[in-house]
Write a protein that holds these residues in place. Sequence first.
Motif, PDB file in Angstrom:
ATOM      1  N   PHE A 100      -3.977  -2.619  -6.551  1.00 56.68           N
ATOM      2  CA  PHE A 100      -2.531  -2.445  -6.644  1.00 56.68           C
ATOM      3  C   PHE A 100      -1.870  -2.960  -5.378  1.00 56.68           C
ATOM      4  O   PHE A 100      -2.191  -2.528  -4.274  1.00 56.68           O
ATOM      5  CB  PHE A 100      -2.186  -0.963  -6.837  1.00 56.68           C
ATOM      6  N   SER A 101      -0.976  -3.937  -5.515  1.00 62.17           N
ATOM      7  CA  SER A 101      -0.202  -4.451  -4.387  1.00 62.17           C
ATOM      8  C   SER A 101       1.049  -5.118  -4.930  1.00 62.17           C
ATOM      9  O   SER A 101       1.059  -5.597  -6.070  1.00 62.17           O
ATOM     10  CB  SER A 101      -1.015  -5.451  -3.552  1.00 62.17           C
ATOM     11  N   LYS A 103       3.599  -3.928  -6.071  1.00 64.35           N
ATOM     12  CA  LYS A 103       4.024  -3.217  -7.289  1.00 64.35           C
ATOM     13  C   LYS A 103       3.367  -3.755  -8.559  1.00 64.35           C
ATOM     14  O   LYS A 103       3.867  -3.558  -9.664  1.00 64.35           O
ATOM     15  CB  LYS A 103       5.552  -3.237  -7.420  1.00 64.35           C
ATOM     16  N   GLN A 104       2.249  -4.446  -8.386  1.00 70.34           N
ATOM     17  CA  GLN A 104       1.501  -4.972  -9.523  1.00 70.34           C
ATOM     18  C   GLN A 104       0.098  -4.379  -9.526  1.00 70.34           C
ATOM     19  O   GLN A 104      -0.553  -4.280  -8.477  1.00 70.34           O
ATOM     20  CB  GLN A 104       1.402  -6.504  -9.459  1.00 70.34           C
ATOM     21  N   VAL A 105      -0.387  -3.971 -10.711  1.00 68.27           N
ATOM     22  CA  VAL A 105      -1.725  -3.415 -10.809  1.00 68.27           C
ATOM     23  C   VAL A 105      -2.604  -4.322 -11.673  1.00 68.27           C
ATOM     24  O   VAL A 105      -2.150  -4.882 -12.675  1.00 68.27           O
ATOM     25  CB  VAL A 105      -1.690  -1.974 -11.382  1.00 68.27           C
ATOM     26  N   SER A 113       5.384   3.688  -6.146  1.00 66.84           N
ATOM     27  CA  SER A 113       5.199   2.392  -5.481  1.00 66.84           C
ATOM     28  C   SER A 113       5.999   2.261  -4.192  1.00 66.84           C
ATOM     29  O   SER A 113       5.609   1.516  -3.289  1.00 66.84           O
ATOM     30  CB  SER A 113       5.550   1.244  -6.435  1.00 66.84           C
ATOM     31  N   GLU A 167      -1.217   3.556 -14.625  1.00 65.49           N
ATOM     32  CA  GLU A 167      -0.381   2.419 -14.230  1.00 65.49           C
ATOM     33  C   GLU A 167       1.078   2.829 -14.130  1.00 65.49           C
ATOM     34  O   GLU A 167       1.784   2.454 -13.187  1.00 65.49           O
ATOM     35  CB  GLU A 167      -0.541   1.277 -15.229  1.00 65.49           C
ATOM     36  N   LYS A 221      -6.423   0.840  -4.447  1.00 60.63           N
ATOM     37  CA  LYS A 221      -7.645   0.281  -5.008  1.00 60.63           C
ATOM     38  C   LYS A 221      -8.584   1.417  -5.358  1.00 60.63           C
ATOM     39  O   LYS A 221      -8.395   2.557  -4.913  1.00 60.63           O
ATOM     40  CB  LYS A 221      -8.320  -0.675  -4.019  1.00 60.63           C
ATOM     41  N   LEU A 248       1.561   4.816 -10.941  1.00 60.17           N
ATOM     42  CA  LEU A 248       1.573   3.966  -9.748  1.00 60.17           C
ATOM     43  C   LEU A 248       2.959   3.374  -9.508  1.00 60.17           C
ATOM     44  O   LEU A 248       3.422   3.272  -8.364  1.00 60.17           O
ATOM     45  CB  LEU A 248       0.543   2.844  -9.875  1.00 60.17           C
ATOM     46  N   GLN A 249       3.624   2.977 -10.578  1.00 59.57           N
ATOM     47  CA  GLN A 249       4.963   2.407 -10.430  1.00 59.57           C
ATOM     48  C   GLN A 249       5.952   3.448  -9.904  1.00 59.57           C
ATOM     49  O   GLN A 249       6.851   3.122  -9.128  1.00 59.57           O
ATOM     50  CB  GLN A 249       5.448   1.834 -11.765  1.00 59.57           C
TER      51      GLN A 249
END
Length: 326
Positions: free
Chosen positions: A279-280, A282-284, A255, A248, A262, A251-252
Amino acid sequence: MNKRKIPVYTLTGFLGSGKTTILLNMLEKVKQQGLEPGIILNEIGSMNVEGHFFQKNRVIELLDGCICCSIKEDLKEGLNKIKKEATVDLLFIEGTGIANPKEIIDVITDIPFIDSFEIYSIISVIDSSCFLEYKSIFSSSKEIRSLLDEQLENGTLIIVNKMDLVDDKIREKIRKKIDEQIKHKVVKVQTSMGKVDPELLLKKRVDSITISARKGELGTLTKHQHRNHSIQVIKINNIPAINLKLFEKWLQTVSAQIVRGKGVLYASNKGRRMFHFQFSSKQVLFSELESESDIEPCIILIGYAGSGENIESSFWKEVVHRNMPV
């Protein structure tokens, strides 16, 4: 030997922009090449009044809704039919005038379909005679303006159609509007009556990159990459169990390069249980799979062209290697 993926061309554009004319142009060309096309046509109403144009083709009609929202499951069902039949050489998807191409891309790149289909191009068609009106805050709704933005920004080829219906002054205003909005490099074609060189329409304009760890050599990568364009689909295979918190956090950090993410993962910090992630914006979101799945762990990322190199190296360094016992 890798299974052949079916190339997919998506046509998007607001109501009356000329998508069907352009699709017919593409169909004529592929038939001249001896290829068998498949077509998914979407209409908001209960009848497709242009269905007679496609009588001699393999057509799946999706009616009474939009494939990017209310009948998204019907799109998945249509793709499953084509996948099982395996009789077409390439696939055309024409969305309704209010379809958001991002949602269509989301379905095609989902786990059940990403190994059977490959997005080649998202063709965005613009009606020059109405474009400035649709983009004006004084004559259109916020919803219409937002939809037009999505159709433009996700296009890998932009067809500015019906140029014969506007004068030079309007043409220049349209060009400036598009250039102001589209910052990334994308081919733009001005035309009338949908007359576009079919070779230009059929050109591959979406990157595909698959990253896998070689057996016994974690972090050593094999990949297949095409030329850079505005959108890149990245698939990461052969993933060991990873720490979801590290994932997570990673991912940020990437981003800004990722539009959508996904996949399915084994969580090393959750008893090696399997999780699905989305993930879209900036939220997972992680959701645990209730039963064992036969899906191999994988990560699918939709990002901007040229992002693959950075993403592949940072994923293995920041997520996988940090998670390995010393």
